[in-house]
Design an enzyme around this catalytic site. Sequence first.
Site, short mmCIF file in Angstrom:
data_model
loop_
_atom_site.label_atom_id
_atom_site.label_comp_id
_atom_site.label_asym_id
_atom_site.label_seq_id
_atom_site.Cartn_x
_atom_site.Cartn_y
_atom_site.Cartn_z
CE LYS A 50 1.11 -42.43 10.48
NZ LYS A 50 0.28 -43.63 10.41
CB THR A 51 3.02 -48.11 11.68
OG1 THR A 51 2.40 -47.22 10.74
CG2 THR A 51 2.31 -49.45 11.63
CG ASP A 281 -2.61 -44.24 12.04
OD1 ASP A 281 -1.91 -43.27 12.40
OD2 ASP A 281 -2.25 -45.06 11.18
CD GLU A 282 -2.11 -41.00 8.75
OE1 GLU A 282 -1.97 -39.80 9.01
OE2 GLU A 282 -1.26 -41.68 8.15
CD GLN A 312 2.71 -36.41 7.34
OE1 GLN A 312 2.59 -37.12 6.35
NE2 GLN A 312 3.28 -36.85 8.46
NE ARG A 662 5.08 -38.49 1.99
CZ ARG A 662 4.86 -38.94 3.21
NH1 ARG A 662 4.53 -40.20 3.40
NH2 ARG A 662 5.00 -38.15 4.26
#
Length: 804
Positions: A50-51, A281-282, A312, A662
């Site tokens: 996504k970044t 973002d997020e 998430q 993770r």
Amino acid sequence: MEPTKFDMKYASVRQAIIEQRFEKLNARQREAVFQTDGPLLILAGAGSGKTTVLINRIINLLRFGQGLTDPFAPEWATDDDLLFLAEYLNDPKPENRARAEHLCAVRPAKPWEVIAITFTNKAARELRERLELALGDEEAASAVWAYTFHTACLRILRRHVDLLGFESAFTIYDEDDKKRVITNVMKKLNLDPKTFDPRTVMGMISRAKDKLMTPKQFAADAAGDYFREKVSDIYRQYEKEMKKACALDFDDIIMKTVLLLQNNPEVLEFYQHKFRYVLVDEYQDTNYAQYVLTSLLAGYYENICVVGDDDQSIYKFRGATITNILEFEKQFKDAKTIRLEQNYRSTGNILNAANEVIRNNVGRKGKELWTDHGAGAKIKLHRSDSQEGEAGYIADTIREGVEQGRRWGDFAVLYRNNVLSDNIAAAFIRAGVPYRVYKGRDFFSRAEIKDMFAYLWMIENPADELRLRRIINVPARKIGDKSVETAMQAAVENGVTLYDVVCHASGYPALSRGAAAMEKFGEMIENLRRLREFVSLSELYDELLDKSGYLRALQLKGGAEEESRIEHIEELKSYIVDYEEKNENPSLGDFLENMALYTDADQSGEDEDAVIMMTMHAAKGLEFPVVFLAGMEDGLFPGFRAMEKEEDMEEERRLCYVAVTRAKEQLYLTCAERRLLYGRTQYAHPSRFIDEMPEELLDSNIVESRRFSAATAPDPTLDRPQVMRARYVSAGAAKPGASVAPAKPAVPLPDYAAGDRVRHRAFGDGMIVSVKPMGGDALLEIAFDQKGTKRLMAKSASLFMQVI
């Protein structure tokens, strides 16, 4: 107007060049990058890049604008330009890139017309650094507003906060400062802290600010509720004290920015026209105030792009509202949704386990992570007889991994609750395993560091009464508490600040005994305030340590504790130097802002070869080659409280999804048969989240089937230790060479149904009101005769309850 043949040729070559520029992205990523105008929701799964998408989308906006979709050539374009582009398409030489980008651009955005909001300083810094690298233009990259919510709001407030009645040099209070102010307010209101716990009050005020409720609105909402009415009184007085100190807390930074925009149309219009493109973002972690803020900023162009993952969303306890992302398409009717499902981080087995767990949630938009990395190793499931055995297994496994060529830093141990960290850390010490524990703002919570920041904030904002009271007699200056109280009373009576009274103490007869010491302190602060105009921040800090006598006082004591405090004070200087090196125009106010918003997550720790230990919440956004999820037991993860509400259980499941994803190469799930917690030994069932993972993905040391079903349920009349031994026999808990006895036959679990009368060991008799299936389990709503209505998960409830 129809495109000409020249237009069509030009547009075709331009489109091919732009697509070529982003050819390394996958199809869905390119689709997100090229969707420039209008509202856009990017559902970005864990590890889906996504970044990278955010950065490339900004690059596309700045370099090409609507170049990909515009059907016309520029009015000034010539045949030579078209020929140049055709040649560049076939041979994109770096020296020709600037001209090619100019010829391909259609209404590109200016850097300052783009705001990209993140949640952490680390993410914002990465965004700026990668933009600079990709653009090759430091000035353009720095002009983009790539900031956290708080930093972006602070930039707005510093410019316009006078419209809210504050000075631009306002102070920022952390949670400890906030608690002190609220405690002082409660004393003034004669409220008992045992009845009105300061942290409870803080939480209620914080949630009110998240909902943009002013003290007046909170009071109206609290009418008729005695406790909330008193909290309303505290809130109102707290705001007065903050205004007097010219201070804001973290919740204020966003709330007051929203109020500023809502109540000042000219300011709102300025920022709405300034930002052509708003990226967030997020987005799944935004609260109501943040949702309103981004909606206001994007209110003119509606070119808002939000990136997030509903699976998430794990910060409900901080006020995050998952409905913001779930209902984005309802808010923006013309919104387009793009799913990023290809994972570049984890192996297939890890992703399949995560997919199967999260599939049990109802409140989600739905997506399926996949990878072309291959299946990878199976997930290791290990059950020990005790928490010491679990910790020892983790330590031994890590040592074996390092002996086989891994670095210590390749390993991370994640847990639901910090209480689990002590045993693991003890095992690491015994085994010689280097480790580092993430503990939020631990460094900044030290008394000596808070003292230093109090001095620095006083130099920046002398009206800060809280910080003044903290340091006025630190080190000892013969200014007692009674003198300070007298000075505070004089300040109230004369309508001036406490600092004004301190600086002119000899003018107040009641302060005659401590006047000289007070004025000497005030003179020292004033000298430092003047000095900051002529020296660097690091030099100012050195002068502060000298003139305040703080360092000298520690050196005179000379003990081990004092040596440690001196080291911390010197470490703070390294933060100052680092800030000066990274900023062209460093200032005390900006440094203090940066530090106020600084967290442990902003420390990369990449140079430190040590095992990382942290909570699952803290691990969000990070990745590690090998991950251990410790304490995977019902009651710990998910917690017993979460089992009472479906929405809480879904959030716990999302946290499990985050924790699992993770891991890049290897995932370990560990649990214990019995565990000493809070002074009591508890016997635990492995987490139901393990039950939700396909058995074929797991390499387990549990001899018998993991599956909990009606056919294998234990007798609810057995005591708990017998129950756990009957249900699970751990190979790790058996003695070497001993045969494992077959499990004791268990009485079948009754089928629960609405209307059944039940008897629970803790809650007594009651009636089942409803039964709602949930991911291989069922949520029971039970109206108990004496304890009221409870919501319990069937698997756990069956251990203590039977139908009567």
